[in-house]
Design an enzyme around this catalytic site. Structure first.
Site, PDB file in Angstrom:
ATOM      1  CG  HIS A 155      -5.159   8.002   4.569  1.00 27.51           C
ATOM      2  ND1 HIS A 155      -5.537   7.500   3.347  1.00 27.51           N
ATOM      3  CD2 HIS A 155      -6.275   8.504   5.157  1.00 27.51           C
ATOM      4  CE1 HIS A 155      -6.841   7.708   3.197  1.00 27.51           C
ATOM      5  NE2 HIS A 155      -7.307   8.304   4.273  1.00 27.51           N
TER       6      HIS A 155
ATOM      7  CG  ASP B  23      -1.925   1.151   1.154  1.00 30.69           C
ATOM      8  OD1 ASP B  23      -3.000   0.947   0.578  1.00 30.69           O
ATOM      9  OD2 ASP B  23      -1.602   2.260   1.618  1.00 30.69           O
TER      10      ASP B  23
ATOM     11  CG  ASP C 192      -1.563   0.691  -3.847  1.00 23.75           C
ATOM     12  OD1 ASP C 192      -0.903   1.404  -3.094  1.00 23.75           O
ATOM     13  OD2 ASP C 192      -2.786   0.467  -3.680  1.00 23.75           O
TER      14      ASP C 192
ATOM     15  CG  ASP D  65      -3.669   2.597   4.722  1.00 24.33           C
ATOM     16  OD1 ASP D  65      -4.333   2.709   5.763  1.00 24.33           O
ATOM     17  OD2 ASP D  65      -3.529   3.526   3.901  1.00 24.33           O
TER      18      ASP D  65
ATOM     19  CD  GLU E  35      -0.453   6.106   2.245  1.00 24.61           C
ATOM     20  OE1 GLU E  35      -1.019   7.126   1.826  1.00 24.61           O
ATOM     21  OE2 GLU E  35      -1.052   5.042   2.477  1.00 24.61           O
ATOM     22  CB  ALA E  36       1.813   8.938  -3.786  1.00 27.34           C
TER      23      ALA E  36
HETATM   24  P1  AMP Z   1      -4.305   5.659   0.723  1.00 29.06           P
HETATM   25  O1  AMP Z   1      -3.690   4.340   0.426  1.00 29.06           O
HETATM   26  O2  AMP Z   1      -5.771   5.684   0.718  1.00 29.06           O
HETATM   27  O3  AMP Z   1      -3.732   6.158   2.006  1.00 29.06           O
HETATM   28  O4  AMP Z   1      -3.870   6.658  -0.432  1.00 29.06           O
HETATM   29  C1  AMP Z   1      -2.663   6.559  -1.129  1.00 29.06           C
HETATM   30  C2  AMP Z   1      -2.304   7.893  -1.658  1.00 29.06           C
HETATM   31  O5  AMP Z   1      -3.366   8.427  -2.433  1.00 29.06           O
HETATM   32  C3  AMP Z   1      -2.011   8.943  -0.616  1.00 29.06           C
HETATM   33  O6  AMP Z   1      -0.690   8.894  -0.124  1.00 29.06           O
HETATM   34  C4  AMP Z   1      -2.241  10.216  -1.430  1.00 29.06           C
HETATM   35  O7  AMP Z   1      -1.152  10.511  -2.248  1.00 29.06           O
HETATM   36  C5  AMP Z   1      -3.421   9.825  -2.319  1.00 29.06           C
HETATM   37  N1  AMP Z   1      -4.674  10.214  -1.649  1.00 29.06           N
HETATM   38  C6  AMP Z   1      -5.453   9.485  -0.856  1.00 29.06           C
HETATM   39  N2  AMP Z   1      -6.527  10.162  -0.451  1.00 29.06           N
HETATM   40  C7  AMP Z   1      -6.435  11.373  -1.015  1.00 29.06           C
HETATM   41  C8  AMP Z   1      -7.236  12.568  -1.014  1.00 29.06           C
HETATM   42  N3  AMP Z   1      -8.384  12.615  -0.317  1.00 29.06           N
HETATM   43  N4  AMP Z   1      -6.826  13.648  -1.713  1.00 29.06           N
HETATM   44  C9  AMP Z   1      -5.682  13.616  -2.426  1.00 29.06           C
HETATM   45  N5  AMP Z   1      -4.882  12.522  -2.487  1.00 29.06           N
HETATM   46  C10 AMP Z   1      -5.237  11.424  -1.800  1.00 29.06           C
HETATM   47 MG    MG Z   2      -2.559   3.913   2.144  1.00 25.83          MG
END
Ligand code: AMP
Ligand code: MG
Length: 362
Positions: free
Chosen positions: A244, A87, A187, A249, A89-90
């Site tokens: 997040h 998973d 991903d 995650d 993060e970006a």
């Molecule tokens: P997650 O695995 O849901 O934590 O999301 C992975 C990545 O998606 C995060 O590190 C963000 O770069 C992008 N991301 C997730 N949610 C959002 C959001 N609400 N707005 C903008 N980017 C998001």
């Molecule tokens: Mg995540």
């Protein structure tokens, strides 16, 4: 009545193959055996009889290991020894920025042994972004990753190398089969794809196809598409850690995968990158959006590849769907199955009812 003849423990064709190999080794000269040992990166020092014994033992162990692995795979309801849950993060901005160049800043992997149905190992690194080295306030608060952590981290290609060494050290992809598992298509289909483009490095083979847990979950439990927290809640589980945070995650996605394996889901590849139609269309959609519209946009360059498996699970789920929750619970109790009902909805229990008990598959 004639007694059933006991099957010899050596009746397995593997022993015939070993005996043929041994015969071949017996006929080899010393230099030939030494060359083979060197090729296999084994010690080639010693007398000829010792060398031959070493070579025979090597092949024997290899064959038996393979046989054991195959047996384990047959027993498990998953065609891989391991699922490797990733998973990423970006980098991101608060508001939706079209074509935002997301760079991977956290690279976690959680290894699930599909037979033990347990988390057995983890990998966790942060990566220093190069296009946007300064994290936005939104990104820091969303992911919980600090600027200092990122400043002190390795670059993505370095972390990727570390990850591949981690796989190699564990025999993943050689001695043991594994498949990537993720929550959704983003991903591999978006973050890893973009990152490899930015770094001008080839897209890794292991990332070309994966188990989309969210998709498998939706098909297996016959629910609508949920994000991570509701998926856990439907199983009676709570999110552990910080949402997040990539590592947390990934651990929680792994918990869902384990629960699905215990419930009898056939977790196998259900998505891959379609290199022929790969476009950037939809890559700017927000990952958190659960609408089918955005999913379709992102998955335009991806393909379903196990419709059969999905339908198989979905068909199983329909048989006793007329039962009320109360009837399902009574039925589970009669069967001596722990309903593990905390927080579960009837659709999940109904499905659990149709699965053979876990012990039967071991
Ligand atoms: P997650 O695995 O849901 O934590 O999301 C992975 C990545 O998606 C995060 O590190 C963000 O770069 C992008 N991301 C997730 N949610 C959002 C959001 N609400 N707005 C903008 N980017 C998001
Ligand atoms: Mg995540």
């Amino acid at each position: 009545m004639a007694e059933k003849k006991e099957k010899s423990p050596f009746s397995d064709p593997i022993y015939k193959q070993l005996s043929q190999l041994n015969g071949k080794i017996n006929r080899m000269g010393k230099s030939e055996v030494q060359a083979k040992l060197k090729e296999l990166r084994l010690d080639s020092r010693g007398e000829v009889d010792v060398l031959k014994r070493r070579l025979k033992n090597f092949y024997k162990q290899q064959k038996l290991k393979k046989q054991e692995t195959e047996k384990q795979l047959k027993d498990a309801r998953c065609p891989y020894n391991f699922l490797c849950v990733i998973d990423f993060e970006a980098t991101c901005e608060g508001e939706k920025v079209p074509d935002y160049p997301h760079e991977i800043i956290e690279f976690p992997a959680v290894l699930v042994d599909t037979r033990q149905k347990a988390i057995v190992d983890t990998f966790h690194e942060y990566c220093k972004p190069s296009l946007n080295p300064q994290l936005s306030e939104f990104c820091r608060s969303l992911t919980g990753i600090s600027q200092e952590t990122i400043d002190g981290a390795d670059t993505f290609p370095e972390v990727l190398q570390k990850f591949e060494n981690w796989l190699k050290d564990r025999g993943l992809g050689s001695d043991y089969s594994f498949c990537i598992a993720t929550d959704g298509p983003w991903d591999m289909g978006r973050f890893l794809h973009l990152q490899c483009q930015f770094c001008k490095i080839p897209f890794p083979r292991w990332g070309r196809k994966w188990v989309n847990i969210r998709k498998a979950y939706t098909n297996f439990y016959r629910t609508k598409s949920y994000s991570l927290v509701p998926m856990l809640e439907l199983l009676g589980l709570k999110f552990e850690g910080q949402q997040h945070c990539g590592f947390d995650d990934a651990r929680n996605i792994a918990r869902i995968a384990i629960c699905m394996l215990k419930d009898g889901a056939h977790l196998k590849v259900n998505e891959r990158i379609d290199w022929n139609s790969l476009t950037k269309k939809g890559e700017s959609e927000s990952k958190d959006s659960d609408t089918s519209e955005s999913s379709n946009a992102v998955t335009a360059a991806l393909s379903d590849i196990t419709q059969d498996g999905i339908n198989e699970d979905a068909n199983n789920a329909t048989k006793s769907s007329d039962l009320t929750l109360e009837q399902v619970l009574t039925e589970l109790e009669n069967l001596g199955v722990d309903p593990d009902i905390q927080g579960c909805e009837s659709v999940l229990l109904t499905h659990r009812l149709q699965q053979p008990k876990d012990e039967e598959s071991v």
